[in-house]
Design an enzyme around this catalytic site. Structure first.
Site, PDB file in Angstrom:
ATOM      1  N   ASP A  31      43.983 -16.867  36.206  1.00  0.00           N
ATOM      2  CA  ASP A  31      45.033 -16.729  37.224  1.00  0.00           C
ATOM      3  C   ASP A  31      46.232 -17.614  36.880  1.00  0.00           C
ATOM      4  OD1 ASP A  31      46.261 -15.905  39.532  1.00  0.00           O
ATOM      5  OD2 ASP A  31      45.051 -17.145  40.877  1.00  0.00           O
ATOM      6  N   ASN A  54      49.392 -16.357  35.586  1.00  0.00           N
ATOM      7  CA  ASN A  54      50.332 -15.857  34.570  1.00  0.00           C
ATOM      8  C   ASN A  54      51.743 -15.701  35.142  1.00  0.00           C
ATOM      9  OD1 ASN A  54      48.110 -15.611  32.950  1.00  0.00           O
ATOM     10  ND2 ASN A  54      47.983 -13.383  33.057  1.00  0.00           N
ATOM     11  N   GLY A  55      51.797 -15.148  36.361  1.00  0.00           N
ATOM     12  CA  GLY A  55      53.096 -14.901  36.985  1.00  0.00           C
ATOM     13  C   GLY A  55      53.854 -16.202  37.220  1.00  0.00           C
ATOM     14  N   SER A  98      41.915  -6.255  38.449  1.00  0.00           N
ATOM     15  CA  SER A  98      41.044  -5.948  39.580  1.00  0.00           C
ATOM     16  C   SER A  98      41.424  -4.607  40.191  1.00  0.00           C
ATOM     17  CB  SER A  98      41.154  -7.047  40.645  1.00  0.00           C
ATOM     18  OG  SER A  98      42.391  -6.922  41.313  1.00  0.00           O
ATOM     19  N   THR A  99      40.512  -4.073  41.006  1.00  0.00           N
ATOM     20  CA  THR A  99      40.813  -2.809  41.676  1.00  0.00           C
ATOM     21  C   THR A  99      42.028  -2.979  42.605  1.00  0.00           C
ATOM     22  OG1 THR A  99      39.029  -3.442  43.180  1.00  0.00           O
ATOM     23  CG2 THR A  99      38.523  -1.749  41.587  1.00  0.00           C
ATOM     24  N   GLU A 100      42.288  -4.213  43.019  1.00  0.00           N
ATOM     25  CA  GLU A 100      43.433  -4.487  43.894  1.00  0.00           C
ATOM     26  C   GLU A 100      44.752  -4.590  43.093  1.00  0.00           C
ATOM     27  OE1 GLU A 100      40.452  -6.292  44.154  1.00  0.00           O
ATOM     28  OE2 GLU A 100      39.896  -4.972  45.814  1.00  0.00           O
ATOM     29  N   ASN A 101      44.651  -4.815  41.799  1.00  0.00           N
ATOM     30  CA  ASN A 101      45.866  -5.009  40.991  1.00  0.00           C
ATOM     31  C   ASN A 101      46.735  -3.745  40.870  1.00  0.00           C
ATOM     32  OD1 ASN A 101      44.395  -7.457  38.703  1.00  0.00           O
ATOM     33  ND2 ASN A 101      45.623  -7.779  40.546  1.00  0.00           N
ATOM     34  N   TRP A 102      46.171  -2.571  41.230  1.00  0.00           N
ATOM     35  CA  TRP A 102      46.988  -1.348  41.206  1.00  0.00           C
ATOM     36  C   TRP A 102      48.157  -1.447  42.181  1.00  0.00           C
ATOM     37  CZ3 TRP A 102      46.170   1.895  37.321  1.00  0.00           C
ATOM     38  CH2 TRP A 102      44.911   1.998  36.759  1.00  0.00           C
TER      39      TRP A 102
HETATM   40  C1  FPP Z   1      46.460 -13.159  37.307  1.00  0.00           C
HETATM   41  O1  FPP Z   1      47.676 -13.858  37.247  1.00  0.00           O
HETATM   42  C2  FPP Z   1      46.270 -12.440  36.066  1.00  0.00           C
HETATM   43  C3  FPP Z   1      46.151 -11.095  35.944  1.00  0.00           C
HETATM   44  C4  FPP Z   1      46.183 -10.177  37.091  1.00  0.00           C
HETATM   45  C5  FPP Z   1      46.022 -10.476  34.623  1.00  0.00           C
HETATM   46  C6  FPP Z   1      45.166 -11.199  33.643  1.00  0.00           C
HETATM   47  C7  FPP Z   1      45.459 -10.705  32.306  1.00  0.00           C
HETATM   48  C8  FPP Z   1      45.542 -11.455  31.187  1.00  0.00           C
HETATM   49  C9  FPP Z   1      45.222 -12.892  31.137  1.00  0.00           C
HETATM   50  C10 FPP Z   1      45.960 -10.846  29.926  1.00  0.00           C
HETATM   51  C11 FPP Z   1      44.815 -10.468  29.050  1.00  0.00           C
HETATM   52  C12 FPP Z   1      44.356  -9.186  29.457  1.00  0.00           C
HETATM   53  C13 FPP Z   1      44.061  -8.125  28.742  1.00  0.00           C
HETATM   54  C14 FPP Z   1      44.629  -6.865  29.209  1.00  0.00           C
HETATM   55  C15 FPP Z   1      43.162  -8.110  27.564  1.00  0.00           C
HETATM   56  P1  FPP Z   1      48.803 -13.508  38.281  1.00  0.00           P
HETATM   57  O2  FPP Z   1      49.684 -12.495  37.672  1.00  0.00           O
HETATM   58  O3  FPP Z   1      48.202 -13.125  39.578  1.00  0.00           O
HETATM   59  O4  FPP Z   1      49.550 -14.884  38.401  1.00  0.00           O
HETATM   60  P2  FPP Z   1      50.272 -15.467  39.681  1.00  0.00           P
HETATM   61  O5  FPP Z   1      49.184 -15.698  40.713  1.00  0.00           O
HETATM   62  O6  FPP Z   1      50.852 -16.729  39.196  1.00  0.00           O
HETATM   63  O7  FPP Z   1      51.288 -14.467  40.120  1.00  0.00           O
END
Ligand code: FPP
Length: 236
Positions: free
Chosen positions: A16, A18-19, A61-65
């Protein structure tokens, strides 16, 4: 090798943050996912080298759509890129890649790539690496319950024969031990529908580090904390 930590048999990771990582740098969210994918590659190598038997990560996740279309399509393409670029490493290093989650809603190309890499790496004996993609714990349990209901309807099973083992065997993780340790990055204290049934006795380790900043040092810290905990599985 004498370490001051034990190596769990099965580690789960909720990747978690990345964003937020991207936002902090004034970059689009997708840059965080791209960096997160590179960190995932390194983490697989580290876990394999440490002797972890099972690694399971939550990638979609299924919610990520519900996320913006552009972000969803970036994540789907990132998975395709990951599969193409990791095949050689996984084969050479005897890592078996598996996907847990539903294939419903995924395009034909991605489904075929998933099946091919699963097959090509299926003889991997060093580590089983599972990517939870289009995964939701409640959906997984619901699907399992439906299969059991069908067996009862078909008179293959009596309701009183339903036990925990039978339920575990209907899940995507059948034949895998439950995770000993689940690491979640970015300081959030939630399971977010990850391995709900399987994590009944898992130890959780929450790191404040955002996933793209995750390193071997953070992993080792988690292992040290895990090793110091006294797992009683409900006993005394
Ligand atoms: C959550 O961070 C992360 C994800 C929903 C995606 C995870 C994917 C990767 C680490 C890339 C590797 C994956 C593949 C396809 C092999 P967030 O985006 O919710 O972060 P935030 O809470 O800071 O917004």
């Amino acid at each position: 090798m004498s370490n001051d930590y034990v190596i769990p048999k099965h580690i789960g990771i909720i990747m978690d943050g990345n964003g937020r990582w991207a936002k902090k740098r004034g970059l689009p969210r997708i840059n965080g996912h791209k960096e997160g994918m590179l960190v995932l590659k390194k983490t697989v190598e580290t876990c394999k080298n440490l002797g972890v038997d099972f690694l399971t990560v939550y990638a979609f996740s299924t919610e990520n759509w519900k996320r913006p279309k552009i972000e969803v399509s970036f994540l789907l393409n990132l998975l395709k890129y990951y599969i193409r670029s990791e095949l050689d490493y996984l084969k050479k290093n005897k890592v078996a890649l598996k996907f847990i989650g539903s294939r419903i809603g995924l395009d034909k190309k991605i489904i075929s790539m998933m099946s091919v890499i699963e097959k090509e790496t299926s003889d991997g004996t060093e580590m089983v690496f599972s990517i939870a993609f289009n995964y939701g714990g409640r959906m997984e349990i619901t699907d399992g319950v439906k299969k059991i209901a069908q067996m009862v309807e078909d008179k293959e099973l009596l309701p009183e024969d339903i036990d925990e083992e039978l339920i575990s065997n209907q899940l995507y993780t059948k034949n895998m031990p439950d995770p000993d340790l689940i690491i979640r990055t970015s300081g959030e204290f939630r399971t977010s529908n990850f391995l709900l049934w399987q994590s009944a006795y898992s130890e959780y380790y929450i790191s404040d580090v955002l996933w793209p900043d995750f390193t071997e040092e953070v992993l080792i810290d988690a292992l040290k904390v895990f090793s110091a905990r006294n797992r009683r599985f409900g006993g005394v």
